[in-house]
Design a protein around this motif. Sequence first.
Motif, PDB file in Angstrom:
ATOM      1  N   PRO A  20     -19.617  66.431 112.980  1.00 55.37           N
ATOM      2  CA  PRO A  20     -20.797  67.212 112.601  1.00 55.37           C
ATOM      3  C   PRO A  20     -21.690  67.580 113.790  1.00 55.37           C
ATOM      4  N   ALA A  21     -21.835  66.647 114.737  1.00 54.08           N
ATOM      5  CA  ALA A  21     -22.667  66.946 115.908  1.00 54.08           C
ATOM      6  C   ALA A  21     -22.048  68.054 116.747  1.00 54.08           C
ATOM      7  N   ALA A  22     -20.726  68.030 116.886  1.00 47.08           N
ATOM      8  CA  ALA A  22     -20.036  69.071 117.650  1.00 47.08           C
ATOM      9  C   ALA A  22     -20.153  70.416 116.940  1.00 47.08           C
ATOM     10  N   ARG A  23     -20.040  70.394 115.601  1.00 48.14           N
ATOM     11  CA  ARG A  23     -20.160  71.646 114.837  1.00 48.14           C
ATOM     12  C   ARG A  23     -21.561  72.246 115.012  1.00 48.14           C
ATOM     13  N   ALA A  24     -22.571  71.416 114.894  1.00 53.48           N
ATOM     14  CA  ALA A  24     -23.945  71.901 115.047  1.00 53.48           C
ATOM     15  C   ALA A  24     -24.162  72.458 116.458  1.00 53.48           C
ATOM     16  N   PHE A  25     -23.597  71.781 117.444  1.00 52.24           N
ATOM     17  CA  PHE A  25     -23.699  72.242 118.832  1.00 52.24           C
ATOM     18  C   PHE A  25     -23.057  73.613 119.003  1.00 52.24           C
ATOM     19  N   LEU A  26     -21.865  73.784 118.442  1.00 52.71           N
ATOM     20  CA  LEU A  26     -21.138  75.043 118.591  1.00 52.71           C
ATOM     21  C   LEU A  26     -21.796  76.193 117.836  1.00 52.71           C
ATOM     22  N   VAL A  27     -22.348  75.898 116.679  1.00 52.89           N
ATOM     23  CA  VAL A  27     -23.071  76.928 115.919  1.00 52.89           C
ATOM     24  C   VAL A  27     -24.267  77.424 116.734  1.00 52.89           C
ATOM     25  N   ALA A  28     -25.023  76.480 117.313  1.00 51.37           N
ATOM     26  CA  ALA A  28     -26.172  76.861 118.135  1.00 51.37           C
ATOM     27  C   ALA A  28     -25.723  77.590 119.402  1.00 51.37           C
ATOM     28  N   LEU A  29     -24.634  77.134 119.986  1.00 49.16           N
ATOM     29  CA  LEU A  29     -24.141  77.716 121.238  1.00 49.16           C
ATOM     30  C   LEU A  29     -23.661  79.150 121.046  1.00 49.16           C
ATOM     31  N   THR A  45     -10.376  69.609 122.621  1.00 57.05           N
ATOM     32  CA  THR A  45      -9.460  68.464 122.671  1.00 57.05           C
ATOM     33  C   THR A  45      -8.643  68.434 123.961  1.00 57.05           C
ATOM     34  N   HIS A  46      -8.764  67.327 124.685  1.00 57.44           N
ATOM     35  CA  HIS A  46      -8.002  67.106 125.920  1.00 57.44           C
ATOM     36  C   HIS A  46      -6.648  66.485 125.593  1.00 57.44           C
ATOM     37  N   GLY A  47      -5.671  66.767 126.426  1.00 54.32           N
ATOM     38  CA  GLY A  47      -4.312  66.270 126.194  1.00 54.32           C
ATOM     39  C   GLY A  47      -4.193  64.768 126.182  1.00 54.32           C
ATOM     40  N   SER A  48      -5.172  64.052 126.732  1.00 53.52           N
ATOM     41  CA  SER A  48      -5.103  62.589 126.778  1.00 53.52           C
ATOM     42  C   SER A  48      -5.160  61.950 125.397  1.00 53.52           C
ATOM     43  N   LEU A  49      -5.581  62.712 124.376  1.00 53.67           N
ATOM     44  CA  LEU A  49      -5.599  62.179 123.013  1.00 53.67           C
ATOM     45  C   LEU A  49      -4.208  62.178 122.393  1.00 53.67           C
ATOM     46  N   HIS A 110     -19.368  66.847 124.103  1.00 53.37           N
ATOM     47  CA  HIS A 110     -18.588  67.100 122.893  1.00 53.37           C
ATOM     48  C   HIS A 110     -17.084  67.218 123.147  1.00 53.37           C
ATOM     49  N   ILE A 111     -16.649  66.995 124.384  1.00 52.48           N
ATOM     50  CA  ILE A 111     -15.220  67.053 124.689  1.00 52.48           C
ATOM     51  C   ILE A 111     -14.523  65.836 124.088  1.00 52.48           C
ATOM     52  N   ARG A 112     -13.379  66.054 123.473  1.00 55.03           N
ATOM     53  CA  ARG A 112     -12.612  64.982 122.827  1.00 55.03           C
ATOM     54  C   ARG A 112     -11.564  64.468 123.810  1.00 55.03           C
ATOM     55  N   LEU A 113     -11.856  63.293 124.384  1.00 54.87           N
ATOM     56  CA  LEU A 113     -10.999  62.676 125.395  1.00 54.87           C
ATOM     57  C   LEU A 113     -10.442  61.356 124.899  1.00 54.87           C
ATOM     58  N   GLY A 114      -9.259  61.002 125.394  1.00 55.97           N
ATOM     59  CA  GLY A 114      -8.735  59.667 125.150  1.00 55.97           C
ATOM     60  C   GLY A 114      -9.581  58.640 125.886  1.00 55.97           C
ATOM     61  N   HIS A 124     -16.790  64.239 133.461  1.00 50.21           N
ATOM     62  CA  HIS A 124     -17.519  64.814 134.594  1.00 50.21           C
ATOM     63  C   HIS A 124     -16.614  65.645 135.500  1.00 50.21           C
ATOM     64  N   SER A 125     -15.336  65.726 135.174  1.00 53.16           N
ATOM     65  CA  SER A 125     -14.378  66.440 136.013  1.00 53.16           C
ATOM     66  C   SER A 125     -14.586  67.947 135.962  1.00 53.16           C
ATOM     67  N   ASP A 126     -14.643  68.577 137.139  1.00 54.36           N
ATOM     68  CA  ASP A 126     -14.745  70.033 137.179  1.00 54.36           C
ATOM     69  C   ASP A 126     -13.560  70.685 136.483  1.00 54.36           C
ATOM     70  N   ASN A 127     -12.371  70.110 136.661  1.00 55.81           N
ATOM     71  CA  ASN A 127     -11.176  70.692 136.051  1.00 55.81           C
ATOM     72  C   ASN A 127     -11.278  70.703 134.533  1.00 55.81           C
ATOM     73  N   ILE A 128     -11.664  69.570 133.943  1.00 54.19           N
ATOM     74  CA  ILE A 128     -11.736  69.476 132.489  1.00 54.19           C
ATOM     75  C   ILE A 128     -12.888  70.306 131.944  1.00 54.19           C
ATOM     76  N   LEU A 129     -14.055  70.199 132.558  1.00 55.66           N
ATOM     77  CA  LEU A 129     -15.206  70.979 132.095  1.00 55.66           C
ATOM     78  C   LEU A 129     -14.925  72.478 132.181  1.00 55.66           C
ATOM     79  N   GLY A 130     -14.332  72.903 133.299  1.00 58.17           N
ATOM     80  CA  GLY A 130     -14.019  74.320 133.460  1.00 58.17           C
ATOM     81  C   GLY A 130     -13.001  74.801 132.451  1.00 58.17           C
ATOM     82  N   ASP A 131     -11.967  73.978 132.216  1.00 64.00           N
ATOM     83  CA  ASP A 131     -10.937  74.356 131.244  1.00 64.00           C
ATOM     84  C   ASP A 131     -11.507  74.459 129.835  1.00 64.00           C
TER      85      ASP A 131
END
Length: 238
Positions: A20-29, A45-49, A110-114, A124-131
Amino acid sequence: MEPHRGHILSSLGKPGELDPAARAFLVALTGGALASDALWREALTHGSLGEPRDYQRLEFLGDRVLGLSIADWLFADAAASEGKLSQRLNALVSRETCAEVARALDVGAHIRLGKQARDDGGVHSDNILGDVMEALIGALFVERGFDAARDFVRRAWAVPMASGAGQRKHPKAALQEWAAGNRRKPPVYTLVTREGPDHAAKFTVAVSVNGVGESTARGSSKQEAETAAASEFMKTFA
């Protein structure tokens, strides 16, 4: 901003659903309701999951949408040459700028990481945030079309655009020209070390110009480290 532990756990959500928090964030964004939880969940969703779908396909699409959106924006500057437009485009769509925009928007929370990827600092990774930033643009394009995606990019990239990102010569290009202008051989870049897991890797690169000296720098990608090393070299020797 470091997400609260409870939010980290809840952000994984039930299969197929957004937290729900991610949904609210995305609606506002994005300025509108989301039509598909699954699409936006995939974008976060990151591949580590180890889930069947992660952000890579949407990141591929979003990268192209971002490039066209920025190119369209830059084209309005009729006085700029093709070379200057390309220089600015490359800076504005770079991994570093995408990560910078993601941080400003608090996308990392709100990134979903393992667990291991999160413990290793993946958020905090530039690669993950940028992707993920590009994946969100891709999701917006899929759900609402190019005009909505372009308008979002213009809002999200307003600060980098206004700051003149890319108007100055790229450090590696500047060093290359400096070496040629001083009758030196081209700079040589050497990977010194690569540390950490793939999702949170740190690279140390050295750049040297024969007969002048050497500088080293670190970055979250080899390209970022090379750029930082070139910048450091110019500060020290040029």
